[in-house]
Design a protein around this motif. Structure first.
Motif, PDB file in Angstrom:
ATOM      1  N   GLN A 173      47.458  39.329  37.178  1.00 32.00           N
ATOM      2  CA  GLN A 173      46.471  40.328  36.783  1.00 32.00           C
ATOM      3  C   GLN A 173      45.921  40.997  38.031  1.00 32.00           C
ATOM      4  O   GLN A 173      45.757  40.345  39.074  1.00 32.00           O
ATOM      5  CB  GLN A 173      45.328  39.683  35.987  1.00 32.00           C
ATOM      6  CG  GLN A 173      44.327  40.641  35.370  1.00 32.00           C
ATOM      7  CD  GLN A 173      43.065  40.842  36.219  1.00 32.00           C
ATOM      8  OE1 GLN A 173      43.035  40.475  37.390  1.00 32.00           O
ATOM      9  NE2 GLN A 173      42.055  41.437  35.614  1.00 32.00           N
ATOM     10  N   ARG A 174      45.678  42.319  37.928  1.00 29.39           N
ATOM     11  CA  ARG A 174      45.087  43.033  39.064  1.00 29.39           C
ATOM     12  C   ARG A 174      44.253  44.206  38.553  1.00 29.39           C
ATOM     13  O   ARG A 174      44.699  44.982  37.701  1.00 29.39           O
ATOM     14  CB  ARG A 174      46.159  43.537  40.028  1.00 29.39           C
ATOM     15  CG  ARG A 174      45.556  44.188  41.288  1.00 29.39           C
ATOM     16  CD  ARG A 174      46.585  44.886  42.154  1.00 29.39           C
ATOM     17  NE  ARG A 174      47.454  43.951  42.853  1.00 29.39           N
ATOM     18  CZ  ARG A 174      48.736  43.811  42.606  1.00 29.39           C
ATOM     19  NH1 ARG A 174      49.285  44.534  41.624  1.00 29.39           N
ATOM     20  NH2 ARG A 174      49.476  42.966  43.285  1.00 29.39           N
ATOM     21  N   LEU A 217      45.541  28.092  39.584  1.00 27.03           N
ATOM     22  CA  LEU A 217      45.064  29.473  39.485  1.00 27.03           C
ATOM     23  C   LEU A 217      44.079  29.759  40.612  1.00 27.03           C
ATOM     24  O   LEU A 217      43.210  28.934  40.910  1.00 27.03           O
ATOM     25  CB  LEU A 217      44.370  29.690  38.141  1.00 27.03           C
ATOM     26  CG  LEU A 217      43.579  31.001  37.988  1.00 27.03           C
ATOM     27  CD1 LEU A 217      44.523  32.196  37.872  1.00 27.03           C
ATOM     28  CD2 LEU A 217      42.647  30.924  36.776  1.00 27.03           C
ATOM     29  N   GLN A 218      44.232  30.921  41.243  1.00 29.52           N
ATOM     30  CA  GLN A 218      43.208  31.449  42.127  1.00 29.52           C
ATOM     31  C   GLN A 218      42.761  32.810  41.594  1.00 29.52           C
ATOM     32  O   GLN A 218      43.591  33.634  41.215  1.00 29.52           O
ATOM     33  CB  GLN A 218      43.718  31.595  43.568  1.00 29.52           C
ATOM     34  CG  GLN A 218      43.456  30.369  44.422  1.00 29.52           C
ATOM     35  CD  GLN A 218      43.297  30.695  45.896  1.00 29.52           C
ATOM     36  OE1 GLN A 218      43.138  31.854  46.284  1.00 29.52           O
ATOM     37  NE2 GLN A 218      43.338  29.665  46.728  1.00 29.52           N
ATOM     38  N   VAL A 219      41.449  32.999  41.579  1.00 33.54           N
ATOM     39  CA  VAL A 219      40.846  34.267  41.169  1.00 33.54           C
ATOM     40  C   VAL A 219      40.166  34.860  42.396  1.00 33.54           C
ATOM     41  O   VAL A 219      39.284  34.225  42.988  1.00 33.54           O
ATOM     42  CB  VAL A 219      39.828  34.051  40.035  1.00 33.54           C
ATOM     43  CG1 VAL A 219      39.174  35.374  39.664  1.00 33.54           C
ATOM     44  CG2 VAL A 219      40.503  33.424  38.820  1.00 33.54           C
ATOM     45  N   MET A 228      44.332  37.833  39.852  1.00 32.51           N
ATOM     46  CA  MET A 228      44.607  36.479  39.381  1.00 32.51           C
ATOM     47  C   MET A 228      46.010  36.102  39.829  1.00 32.51           C
ATOM     48  O   MET A 228      46.968  36.846  39.575  1.00 32.51           O
ATOM     49  CB  MET A 228      44.489  36.388  37.851  1.00 32.51           C
ATOM     50  CG  MET A 228      43.101  36.691  37.318  1.00 32.51           C
ATOM     51  SD  MET A 228      43.026  36.694  35.490  1.00 32.51           S
ATOM     52  CE  MET A 228      43.371  34.972  35.131  1.00 32.51           C
ATOM     53  N   LEU A 229      46.132  34.946  40.502  1.00 36.65           N
ATOM     54  CA  LEU A 229      47.412  34.510  41.058  1.00 36.65           C
ATOM     55  C   LEU A 229      47.707  33.075  40.625  1.00 36.65           C
ATOM     56  O   LEU A 229      46.792  32.248  40.502  1.00 36.65           O
ATOM     57  CB  LEU A 229      47.405  34.566  42.592  1.00 36.65           C
ATOM     58  CG  LEU A 229      46.914  35.809  43.303  1.00 36.65           C
ATOM     59  CD1 LEU A 229      45.458  35.625  43.713  1.00 36.65           C
ATOM     60  CD2 LEU A 229      47.760  36.097  44.557  1.00 36.65           C
TER      61      LEU A 229
END
Length: 523
Positions: free
Chosen positions: A326-327, A371-373, A512-513
């Protein structure tokens, strides 16, 4: 009176005959017991020695074979996972071109090397099978030894019982020989019998000591079998781990070293000039391990997803291997979309985008992902939140969200919410869009005037994992700072309320990665 004397003499003769007969029978018993015991004792000694030599030989051979195979696999893994320094300094595209030229010069070297690597893996698997057979043989031999030891213990008990009977017979003979008058020849014969019985008792005691020694040897050998079984089990586990590592290394080697037939089909170059691997990897972490350490758009194919698709791989941030799902960055893309749009995904991989819930379901269920935000506000401040696991359930479960522990960051645990109440906790919340309502709002209050609503996505814009509703929504409306004042009590924009608590604020940019936990542990 004379008749009485003759009668007593007759009785004494008969009694002496009975004593001699009893002693003769006792002497006949003794050799039979000895003949029964000796062959079994000798057989057990021979079997113990033979099995002990076999166990030692099998154990040494198995240890040597496994040590050699594991060392060969370690060398193989090092060769395939860590190319030489010149290769490490190349960009992925340059590496493929150089590798293709090298294979053209050397003909079928890459195919031969691939066959050798596969042969090494097969050899190790055969070694594991041999070890399992050896363990079964050791267990069978140990069982045979235990049966023999039980038999010998039973025979020892019988012999000792017979020894006690013999001692009782000797005592009885002595008692009656002292009370009766017998001839000197009978006395000598009885003494000879007593001596033989005593010798037999000594042999029984010696045999008992020999059997006890054999029992101790059986116990030692049983312990050796247990030790060998334990060592073989540990070696089997290590060999299995080495096999898995070699299989992964072989998979990477196949992609790094194309076969002769694949060399004729040169990899294509995308619009950004990035070379693409011929076989799409499962995620960006696997791509990074293959040597593609330049960030950009690549094709991947999750294990259970039917086709490959494009994603943006972030290979320079925090160890690389991150897949962007997500971006948000400039508001150029409308995120207020329906269920099918969020299921399929929308946007461009290198721009504003949502990967798609169906892709995320297959992607996050092929391995454990974290997950990293990443968050950016309008004043240039940055924050992040990291969770140790993240995965989606399938469409029948409305893509319900599961995530693990909040392990790092300065943005706070926005997915669980500031109040930690279930009404704003996204854990196991189902996905909601403007046309499919799966949230917990039946008649939620929107403002101080008491206005109610039933669908969080319609109120806040964008699809998300709502309950009633949420302290996070990275897919909300994109609102510029100059428009904050026009919000009606709350700006339903891009929210992460554990960082930016002001309800009249909306974030500028988010990413979101996802990255495999296996890649995280390796780096």
């Amino acid at each position: 009176m004379e008749g009485w004397r003759l009668f007593r003499l007759y009785i004494l003769v008969i009694w002496s005959f009975l004593i001699v007969s009893s002693a003769q029978k006792l002497r006949e018993k003794t050799p039979r017991a000895n003949r029964t015991m000796c062959p079994n004792t000798c057989t057990l000694k021979r079997r113990v020695s033979k099995i002990e030599r076999r166990i030692q030989r099998d154990l040494i051979e198995s240890k040597t074979e496994i040590k050699n195979e594991i060392e060969a696999l370690r060398l193989l893994i090092n060769d395939t996972s860590h190319p030489d320094g010149a290769r490490d300094n190349m960009e992925p595209g340059t590496e493929i071109v150089a590798h293709a030229d090298e294979n053209v010069v050397h003909g079928t070297d890459s195919a031969d090397r691939e066959n050798d690597e596969q042969s090494d893996v097969d050899n190790l698997r055969r070694t594991i099978q041999i070890m399992e057979s050896n363990i079964q043989a050791l267990q069978q031999q140990n069982a045979e030894l235990l049966l023999l030891s039980q038999e010998m213990r039973a025979q020892t008990a019988v012999l000792r019982a017979r020894d006690e009977i013999s001692n009782e017979d000797i005592a009885w003979l002595r008692k009656h020989s002292q009370n009766k008058i017998v001839s000197s020849s009978d006395q000598d014969r009885i003494g000879s019998i007593e001596g033989k019985v005593s010798d037999h008792a000594a042999q029984i005691n010696a045999a008992g000591s020999s059997i006890e020694w054999l029992m101790a040897r059986v116990d030692q050998l049983s312990n050796a079998v247990d030790t060998a079984r334990s060592e073989a089990s540990s070696a089997n586990s290590e060999a299995a781990r080495a096999t898995d590592a070699a299989t992964r290394a072989l998979k990477i080697a196949r992609r790094r070293a194309p076969t002769v037939s694949a060399q004729r089909n040169t990899p294509t170059t995308d619009d950004d000039g990035l070379r693409q691997p011929r076989v799409p990897p499962e995620d960006c972490g696997e791509l990074y391990n293959m040597g593609y350490n330049v960030s950009g758009v690549y094709r991947i194919k999750p294990r259970s997803y039917p086709t490959a698709f494009e994603v943006y791989c972030e290979q320079s941030y925090n160890g690389g291997g991150w897949t962007v799902i997500q971006r948000r960055r400039d508001g150029s893309l409308d995120f207020d979309r329906n269920w099918n749009a969020y299921a399929d995904g929308f946007g461009e991989p290198n721009g504003e985008m949502w990967l798609g819930n169906e892709k995320l379901y297959h992607f996050t269920n092929q391995a454990d992902y974290r997950l990293q935000v990443l968050l950016l506000d309008w004043e240039g401040n940055r924050a992040f939140a990291e969770y140790d696991t993240f995965n989606l359930q399938g469409n029948p479960d409305n893509y319900a969200l599961q995530f693990g522990t909040y392990v790092a960051g300065n943005a706070g645990d926005g997915l669980r919410g500031a109040s930690r109440s279930r009404s704003r906790n996204a854990y196991l919340a189902e996905f909601t869009t403007n046309d499919i309502d799966n949230d917990d709002c039946q008649s939620c209050v929107a403002n101080s005037e008491g206005d109610t609503f039933y669908n969080c996505a319609r109120l806040q814009g964008g699809g998300w994992w709502f309950r009633a509703c949420s302290d996070s929504n990275l897919n909300g409306r994109y609102i510029l700072p100059q428009n904050f004042s026009s919000c009606d009590e709350v700006c339903y924009g891009i929210q992460w309320r554990t960082w930016k608590k002001n309800p009249m604020y909306s974030l500028k940019a988010t990413i979101m990665l996802l990255r495999s936990n296996q890649h995280t542990n390796e780096t």
